[in-house]
Design a protein around this motif. Structure first.
Motif, PDB file in Angstrom:
ATOM      1  N   PRO A   1      11.163  -2.161  23.625  1.00  0.00           N
ATOM      2  CA  PRO A   1      12.289  -2.904  24.215  1.00  0.00           C
ATOM      3  C   PRO A   1      11.878  -4.205  24.876  1.00  0.00           C
ATOM      4  O   PRO A   1      12.657  -5.160  24.920  1.00  0.00           O
ATOM      5  CB  PRO A   1      12.871  -1.919  25.230  1.00  0.00           C
ATOM      6  CG  PRO A   1      11.764  -0.961  25.522  1.00  0.00           C
ATOM      7  CD  PRO A   1      10.983  -0.838  24.248  1.00  0.00           C
ATOM      8  N   GLU A   2      10.637  -4.272  25.390  1.00  0.00           N
ATOM      9  CA  GLU A   2      10.231  -5.501  26.074  1.00  0.00           C
ATOM     10  C   GLU A   2      10.076  -6.671  25.108  1.00  0.00           C
ATOM     11  O   GLU A   2      10.076  -7.839  25.530  1.00  0.00           O
ATOM     12  CB  GLU A   2       8.925  -5.280  26.844  1.00  0.00           C
ATOM     13  CG  GLU A   2       7.692  -5.021  25.991  1.00  0.00           C
ATOM     14  CD  GLU A   2       7.465  -3.552  25.711  1.00  0.00           C
ATOM     15  OE1 GLU A   2       6.326  -3.184  25.365  1.00  0.00           O
ATOM     16  OE2 GLU A   2       8.424  -2.765  25.825  1.00  0.00           O
ATOM     17  N   ALA A   3       9.951  -6.383  23.797  1.00  0.00           N
ATOM     18  CA  ALA A   3       9.738  -7.452  22.817  1.00  0.00           C
ATOM     19  C   ALA A   3      10.896  -8.439  22.809  1.00  0.00           C
ATOM     20  O   ALA A   3      10.704  -9.632  22.551  1.00  0.00           O
ATOM     21  CB  ALA A   3       9.545  -6.858  21.422  1.00  0.00           C
ATOM     22  N   ARG A   4      12.098  -7.975  23.101  1.00  0.00           N
ATOM     23  CA  ARG A   4      13.254  -8.881  23.058  1.00  0.00           C
ATOM     24  C   ARG A   4      13.165  -9.961  24.132  1.00  0.00           C
ATOM     25  O   ARG A   4      13.758 -11.030  23.975  1.00  0.00           O
ATOM     26  CB  ARG A   4      14.558  -8.085  23.183  1.00  0.00           C
ATOM     27  CG  ARG A   4      14.819  -7.494  24.539  1.00  0.00           C
ATOM     28  CD  ARG A   4      16.032  -6.581  24.548  1.00  0.00           C
ATOM     29  NE  ARG A   4      15.743  -5.281  23.948  1.00  0.00           N
ATOM     30  CZ  ARG A   4      16.635  -4.323  23.756  1.00  0.00           C
ATOM     31  NH1 ARG A   4      17.903  -4.536  24.095  1.00  0.00           N
ATOM     32  NH2 ARG A   4      16.290  -3.163  23.246  1.00  0.00           N
ATOM     33  N   TRP A   5      12.439  -9.660  25.212  1.00  0.00           N
ATOM     34  CA  TRP A   5      12.320 -10.638  26.291  1.00  0.00           C
ATOM     35  C   TRP A   5      11.067 -11.505  26.137  1.00  0.00           C
ATOM     36  O   TRP A   5      10.914 -12.489  26.860  1.00  0.00           O
ATOM     37  CB  TRP A   5      12.283  -9.923  27.653  1.00  0.00           C
ATOM     38  CG  TRP A   5      13.354  -8.885  27.769  1.00  0.00           C
ATOM     39  CD1 TRP A   5      13.181  -7.535  27.935  1.00  0.00           C
ATOM     40  CD2 TRP A   5      14.770  -9.090  27.712  1.00  0.00           C
ATOM     41  NE1 TRP A   5      14.396  -6.897  27.979  1.00  0.00           N
ATOM     42  CE2 TRP A   5      15.393  -7.825  27.846  1.00  0.00           C
ATOM     43  CE3 TRP A   5      15.578 -10.226  27.558  1.00  0.00           C
ATOM     44  CZ2 TRP A   5      16.767  -7.659  27.835  1.00  0.00           C
ATOM     45  CZ3 TRP A   5      16.956 -10.057  27.544  1.00  0.00           C
ATOM     46  CH2 TRP A   5      17.536  -8.791  27.681  1.00  0.00           C
ATOM     47  N   ARG A   6      10.187 -11.150  25.223  1.00  0.00           N
ATOM     48  CA  ARG A   6       8.936 -11.896  25.057  1.00  0.00           C
ATOM     49  C   ARG A   6       9.002 -12.916  23.927  1.00  0.00           C
ATOM     50  O   ARG A   6       8.201 -13.841  23.895  1.00  0.00           O
ATOM     51  CB  ARG A   6       7.791 -10.913  24.783  1.00  0.00           C
ATOM     52  CG  ARG A   6       7.401 -10.111  25.997  1.00  0.00           C
ATOM     53  CD  ARG A   6       6.233  -9.194  25.713  1.00  0.00           C
ATOM     54  NE  ARG A   6       5.794  -8.529  26.931  1.00  0.00           N
ATOM     55  CZ  ARG A   6       4.925  -7.543  26.966  1.00  0.00           C
ATOM     56  NH1 ARG A   6       4.399  -7.088  25.836  1.00  0.00           N
ATOM     57  NH2 ARG A   6       4.575  -6.997  28.112  1.00  0.00           N
ATOM     58  N   LYS A   7       9.902 -12.704  22.983  1.00  0.00           N
ATOM     59  CA  LYS A   7      10.006 -13.606  21.847  1.00  0.00           C
ATOM     60  C   LYS A   7      11.040 -14.690  22.133  1.00  0.00           C
ATOM     61  O   LYS A   7      11.977 -14.505  22.919  1.00  0.00           O
ATOM     62  CB  LYS A   7      10.399 -12.838  20.584  1.00  0.00           C
ATOM     63  CG  LYS A   7       9.391 -11.760  20.168  1.00  0.00           C
ATOM     64  CD  LYS A   7       8.049 -12.378  19.778  1.00  0.00           C
ATOM     65  CE  LYS A   7       7.081 -11.297  19.308  1.00  0.00           C
ATOM     66  NZ  LYS A   7       5.756 -11.852  18.964  1.00  0.00           N
ATOM     67  N   ALA A   8      10.858 -15.837  21.480  1.00  0.00           N
ATOM     68  CA  ALA A   8      11.772 -16.958  21.637  1.00  0.00           C
ATOM     69  C   ALA A   8      12.001 -17.583  20.275  1.00  0.00           C
ATOM     70  O   ALA A   8      11.196 -17.411  19.347  1.00  0.00           O
ATOM     71  CB  ALA A   8      11.197 -17.987  22.617  1.00  0.00           C
ATOM     72  N   PRO A   9      13.092 -18.332  20.101  1.00  0.00           N
ATOM     73  CA  PRO A   9      13.348 -18.971  18.808  1.00  0.00           C
ATOM     74  C   PRO A   9      12.186 -19.846  18.342  1.00  0.00           C
ATOM     75  O   PRO A   9      11.911 -19.946  17.140  1.00  0.00           O
ATOM     76  CB  PRO A   9      14.600 -19.811  19.077  1.00  0.00           C
ATOM     77  CG  PRO A   9      15.252 -19.183  20.250  1.00  0.00           C
ATOM     78  CD  PRO A   9      14.150 -18.609  21.080  1.00  0.00           C
ATOM     79  N   GLY A  10      11.468 -20.434  19.303  1.00  0.00           N
ATOM     80  CA  GLY A  10      10.343 -21.284  18.944  1.00  0.00           C
ATOM     81  C   GLY A  10       9.186 -20.545  18.315  1.00  0.00           C
ATOM     82  O   GLY A  10       8.302 -21.167  17.708  1.00  0.00           O
ATOM     83  N   ASP A  11       9.167 -19.196  18.422  1.00  0.00           N
ATOM     84  CA  ASP A  11       8.099 -18.411  17.799  1.00  0.00           C
ATOM     85  C   ASP A  11       8.290 -18.285  16.290  1.00  0.00           C
ATOM     86  O   ASP A  11       7.333 -18.037  15.558  1.00  0.00           O
ATOM     87  CB  ASP A  11       8.054 -16.997  18.392  1.00  0.00           C
ATOM     88  CG  ASP A  11       7.719 -16.992  19.864  1.00  0.00           C
ATOM     89  OD1 ASP A  11       6.933 -17.861  20.291  1.00  0.00           O
ATOM     90  OD2 ASP A  11       8.245 -16.134  20.600  1.00  0.00           O
ATOM     91  N   VAL A  12       9.520 -18.435  15.832  1.00  0.00           N
ATOM     92  CA  VAL A  12       9.828 -18.140  14.426  1.00  0.00           C
ATOM     93  C   VAL A  12       9.158 -19.114  13.451  1.00  0.00           C
ATOM     94  O   VAL A  12       8.559 -18.663  12.464  1.00  0.00           O
ATOM     95  CB  VAL A  12      11.355 -18.081  14.217  1.00  0.00           C
ATOM     96  CG1 VAL A  12      11.693 -17.873  12.739  1.00  0.00           C
ATOM     97  CG2 VAL A  12      11.963 -16.965  15.059  1.00  0.00           C
ATOM     98  N   PRO A  13       9.208 -20.439  13.667  1.00  0.00           N
ATOM     99  CA  PRO A  13       8.586 -21.333  12.684  1.00  0.00           C
ATOM    100  C   PRO A  13       7.095 -21.084  12.490  1.00  0.00           C
ATOM    101  O   PRO A  13       6.600 -21.097  11.352  1.00  0.00           O
ATOM    102  CB  PRO A  13       8.849 -22.738  13.271  1.00  0.00           C
ATOM    103  CG  PRO A  13      10.071 -22.566  14.109  1.00  0.00           C
ATOM    104  CD  PRO A  13       9.954 -21.199  14.693  1.00  0.00           C
ATOM    105  N   GLU A  14       6.367 -20.836  13.560  1.00  0.00           N
ATOM    106  CA  GLU A  14       4.931 -20.574  13.436  1.00  0.00           C
ATOM    107  C   GLU A  14       4.675 -19.280  12.671  1.00  0.00           C
ATOM    108  O   GLU A  14       3.780 -19.203  11.825  1.00  0.00           O
ATOM    109  CB  GLU A  14       4.288 -20.502  14.825  1.00  0.00           C
ATOM    110  CG  GLU A  14       2.780 -20.306  14.796  1.00  0.00           C
ATOM    111  CD  GLU A  14       2.155 -20.292  16.173  1.00  0.00           C
ATOM    112  OE1 GLU A  14       0.951 -20.003  16.278  1.00  0.00           O
ATOM    113  OE2 GLU A  14       2.878 -20.588  17.159  1.00  0.00           O
ATOM    114  N   LEU A  15       5.487 -18.270  12.943  1.00  0.00           N
ATOM    115  CA  LEU A  15       5.324 -17.000  12.245  1.00  0.00           C
ATOM    116  C   LEU A  15       5.668 -17.123  10.766  1.00  0.00           C
ATOM    117  O   LEU A  15       4.973 -16.585   9.908  1.00  0.00           O
ATOM    118  CB  LEU A  15       6.201 -15.926  12.898  1.00  0.00           C
ATOM    119  CG  LEU A  15       5.653 -15.306  14.184  1.00  0.00           C
ATOM    120  CD1 LEU A  15       6.730 -14.491  14.889  1.00  0.00           C
ATOM    121  CD2 LEU A  15       4.435 -14.431  13.897  1.00  0.00           C
TER     122      LEU A  15
END
Length: 456
Positions: free
Chosen positions: A345-359
């Motif tokens: 559940p904590e993953a939802r608070w750790r990820k941000a839209p800015g993480d998606v392009p790098e991934l």
């Protein structure tokens, strides 16, 4: 300290470690419960308090902000976690209000002294005066948009709400958004796998609806079952089982095939691949860039009597060094993990839209490298534990454009349906692909995306 108070302390300490040290609750909590010597019932309470508070954190923060009449950043983080734990007990459990308030105030006192205790007491008593329904109405009225309202009520960041809506809309299922958000906030049931050819499903268990090797225990401790099986029975989400089996059963296996698990950590899918390889006379290799996770892969393989070399390289380099070598490759790509928010559940608070392009750039490079390493006629399974369209259909579309006619898609939906014990009812995608998308609210699995590509 009472045993119940001990359970609350363990929950609070775990939540603090998650926020203060980026700890993973699923790794830390079992250790903390063991050290505290909690009984089975108190361990269950500590688990529910920890995961429930983390899942509903966004909603509780909105309630706390109103009750405290101040912004969340203005509250000391250690005191805030005590408040979150208290609000969870008040609004989402049957814990008596006085106990929830008093114990949480004591946690705040330990964290911030007398002033923090007084502040927390005032906030929690204000929360306790109204019903959960009243508070949901109040925070919904404060939302600035429909998406923000959903985010507050269902405790998801707005960008995830929107990503889920787009992914569901790609199947014509946008009206299922609230059902998906609700499923993300429910505790998942423990699902297990019996490695095919090496272990049998226990007699008192119930088969999972889709995976032919999955089951749920009728009762008892999963850990004791795992120990007695020498690692040939293990906990594994049904979606992960189907992802591995989709690769091994997409086409008939020819003896002597070479397989590669390119991003193998922590090893659950690797063990299932190894059992399948052993049964069909294939060879398996594994790769994991993280040394600690590579160690987990080796441990996961201990129950399979097959020699599986585990390398520790960047997957892109590992695949590029072996062009035209493998018949089957699993690319279980690093991703946002938005499909496993029930369990993390904590993953939802750790990820941000800015993480998606790098991934997505990393995912494209890994998938491209895997295609290079395939023999003609070889198959790669591209898997993400995320339904985000940029990480799933977007990555696959980019790689298919790059390879053109040299790469064809097999229908992962047809393959998963064929190997399932019941029809999973996988929906066609708007882009016309054969991608199979599993969902927590429809299949009771992680939101696993599975694509099968064959090098021509």
């Amino acid at each position: 300290m009472s045993t119940v108070a001990g359970a609350r302390q363990v929950a609070y300490d775990t939540i603090r470690a998650v926020h203060e040290s980026d700890a993973y609750a699923n790794l830390l909590l079992p250790t903390s419960i063991g050290r505290a010597g909690l009984s089975t019932s108190d361990a269950a309470l500590a688990t529910e308090l920890t995961y429930g508070t983390l899942r509903r954190q966004g909603t509780y923060d909105a309630v706390i902000s109103i009750a405290a009449d101040r912004g969340i950043p203005e509250i000391d983080p250690a005191v805030l976690d005590a408040l979150r734990l208290g609000v969870h007990q008040l609004l989402s459990t049957r814990v008596a209000s006085h106990a929830a308030v008093n114990e949480s105030v004591e946690l705040a006192r330990s964290a911030g002294g007398r002033g923090a205790a007084g502040f927390s007491n005032a906030v929690l008593r204000r929360v306790s005066r109204d019903t959960p329904g009243d508070w949901m109405t109040r925070i919904a009225e404060n939302a600035r948009s429909d998406d923000e309202k959903l985010g507050l009520l269902f405790s998801h960041p707005v960008w995830i709400v929107r990503a889920f809506r787009r992914a569901l809309a790609a199947e014509g299922r946008a009206d299922e958004l609230e059902a998906l958000l609700t499923a993300d906030n429910a505790a998942p049931r423990v699902t297990m796998v019996a490695l095919p050819g090496l272990a049998d499903v226990p007699e008192d268990s119930r088969a999972t609806p889709f995976s032919p090797v999955g089951f749920r225990l009728g009762g008892g401790d999963p850990e004791s079952v795992i120990r007695e099986s020498d690692g040939r029975v293990r906990v594994q989400d049904e979606g992960s089982q189907l992802a591995a089996l989709a690769l091994t059963r997409a086409l008939p296996v020819r003896p002597g095939e070479r397989w590669l698990d390119l991003c193998a950590g922590p090893g659950g899918k690797t063990a299932l691949l190894a059992a399948e390889a052993l049964a069909h006379g294939a060879a398996l290799e594994a790769n994991e860039i993280s040394p600690s996770r590579a160690g987990l892969v080796r441990r996961a393989l201990e129950g399979v009597p097959l020699d599986v070399p585990v390398s520790e390289q960047d997957g892109r380099t590992r695949a590029a060094e072996a062009p035209g070598t493998y018949d089957r490759i699993l690319v279980d790509a690093p991703c946002t993990g938005l499909g496993a928010l029930r369990r993390r559940p904590e993953a939802r608070w750790r990820k941000a839209p800015g993480d998606v392009p790098e991934l997505t750039e990393l995912q494209r490079e890994l998938l491209h490298a895997a295609v290079v390493a395939l023999k003609p006629g070889g198959v790669v399974a591209y898997v993400t534990c995320s339904p985000h369209l940029a990480e799933t259909s977007g990555v696959v579309a980019d790689v298919r454009r790059e390879w053109g006619a040299a790469l064809e898609e097999l229908s992962a939906r047809d393959v998963v349906t064929a190997i399932s014990d019941a029809d999973p009812g996988l929906s066609p995608q708007a882009d016309g692909s054969g991608r199979a998308q599993l969902w927590p609210h429809r299949h009771n699995t992680d939101a696993m995306s599975i694509t099968l590509l064959r090098r021509v």
